[in-house]
Design an enzyme around this catalytic site. Structure first.
Site, PDB file in Angstrom:
ATOM      1  N   PRO A   2       0.831  -1.218   0.000  1.00  0.00           N
ATOM      2  CA  PRO A   2       0.000   0.000   0.000  1.00  0.00           C
ATOM      3  C   PRO A   2       0.858   1.256   0.000  1.00  0.00           C
ATOM      4  O   PRO A   2       1.847   1.335   0.718  1.00  0.00           O
ATOM      5  CB  PRO A   2      -0.771  -0.101   1.329  1.00  0.00           C
ATOM      6  N   GLU A   3       0.505   2.212  -0.855  1.00  0.00           N
ATOM      7  CA  GLU A   3       1.176   3.507  -0.885  1.00  0.00           C
ATOM      8  C   GLU A   3       0.200   4.558  -0.340  1.00  0.00           C
ATOM      9  O   GLU A   3      -0.850   4.205   0.181  1.00  0.00           O
ATOM     10  CB  GLU A   3       1.634   3.825  -2.326  1.00  0.00           C
TER      11      GLU A   3
END
Ligand SMILES: [Zn+2]
Length: 272
Positions: A2-3
Site C-alpha cells: 500500500p502507498e
C-alpha cells in the site's frame, strides 16, 4: 504494497465508523510483526479509551485517542485493516482484533507480517515518523523544495521520489506513473533536473495521487479499504506493470528496467 492513496483510502473508509467509539477490548493473536506488538502498552494506553480522530502521515495510519495516546499502524507489504460489524468468522492471518463499544471489531490481518501496530503513550514521540519528508499533498511539496533538496544528487529521479526522507508515501507504482505523465525519464539523475522540470514532476505526483485516492486506490493483488472493497485505479495505470504494452500516447512498447532493485516502467519515446 500500500502507498499513500491506499492508506488514505483506508483512513477515509474507517474514520466515520471509528471516531467517537471506545476500544473495549483488544485481542492479540500474534505478536510477531515487523516489531513485536507491545501488548502491555496496548492495554494501558489504547484499551478503554475513545478514538477522537484517524490521521495519516505518509504510509502510517494514526488513531488518536482521548487520553492523548496514539495507535500507529503500518500495513507493511500485505497488511489489511478491516471493519467487521458482528461475529464474522476470523480470516486466516488475523493477528489483532480491536473490539469496539458497539460490538463491531477492527481486525488487522497480515500474511507476511511486515506491518506494525504500535501504541504510543501520551506526549511520547513516534520515533519512526522523525525525519520524514513533507506530505506530497501539502503546501511544502514544491518544485523549489525538490530542486534544492536534490541539488547535485546523482541518484535517479525515480529513486529520489521513493525516498520517504525526500517526500512520503510515493512508492513504486505512483513514482512510475507520475514520471510518465510529466514526460521525465525515471533514470535521469535527480540533480540534473531544472526547476521547470521539477514543477512538472510535483504537479504530476499530486495529480496522480489525487486521482488514485478518488478511485479508492490500486488493487493489484489484495488491497481492500476498511470495508473490504477493492480500489479501481489499476485500470488507469499507464506504465506500471505494462511492459511491452503500447504506450497510451505514442503506441510504442513500454520498457522495463531495474533501478535500485525495483521494476521501473517507462516510454523511451515520451519520457526524456
Ligand atoms: Zn510513448
Amino acid at each position: 504494497m500500500p502507498e499513500l492513496p491506499e492508506v488514505e483510502t483506508i483512513r477515509r473508509s474507517l474514520q466515520p465508523l471509528l471516531v467517537g467509539r471506545e476500544v473495549k477490548t483488544i485481542l492479540v493473536r500474534e505478536r510477531r510483526l515487523r516489531r513485536p506488538v507491545n501488548v502491555r502498552h496496548l492495554r494501558k494506553w489504547i484499551q478503554g479509551y475513545r478514538i477522537t480522530a484517524l490521521s495519516r502521515r505518509g504510509k502510517y495510519l494514526l488513531w488518536e485517542m482521548d487520553n492523548g495516546s496514539r495507535l500507529l499502524i503500518h500495513l507493511g507489504m500485505s497488511g489489511r485493516l478491516g471493519y467487521f460489524a458482528g461475529q464474522e468468522e476470523l480470516e486466516p492471518h488475523t493477528h489483532l482484533c480491536l473490539c469496539l463499544d458497539n460490538g463491531a471489531e477492527v481486525r488487522y490481518r497480515d500474511p507476511r507480517r511486515y506491518g506494525c501496530v504500535q501504541p504510543v503513550a501520551p506526549n511520547e514521540g513516534c520515533g519512526v515518523l522523525d525525519g520524514l519528508g513533507p506530505e506530497p499533498l501539502s503546501v511544502d511539496f514544491t518544485a523549489d523544495y525538490l530542486h534544492d533538496a536534490l541539488c547535485g544528487s546523482k541518484r535517479s529521479v525515480k529513486t529520489a521520489l521513493m525516498d520517504s526522507r525526500i517526500v512520503v508515501g510515493v512508492g513504486n507504482i505512483y513514482a512510475n506513473e507520475a514520471l510518465f505523465h510529466c514526460g521525465i525519464a525515471p533514470q535521469r539523475p535527480a540533480g540534473a533536473l531544472s526547476r521547470e522540470e521539477w514543477k512538472r514532476v510535483t504537479e504530476s505526483v499530486i495529480r496522480v495521487l489525487q486521482q488514485a485516492i478518488r478511485k479508492g486506490g490500486t488493487t493489484l493483488n489484495d488491497f481492500r479499504n476498511g470495508l473490504g472493497e477493492p480500489g479501481f485505479f489499476q485500470a488507469d495505470l499507464a506504465v506500471y506493470d505494462q511492459e511491452e504494452q503500447p504506450c497510451r500516447r505514442c503506441g510504442r512498447p513500454i520498457c522495463r528496467v531495474v533501478l535500485q532493485g525495483r521494476s521501473t516502467f517507462y516510454c523511451p519515446v515520451c519520457q526524456k
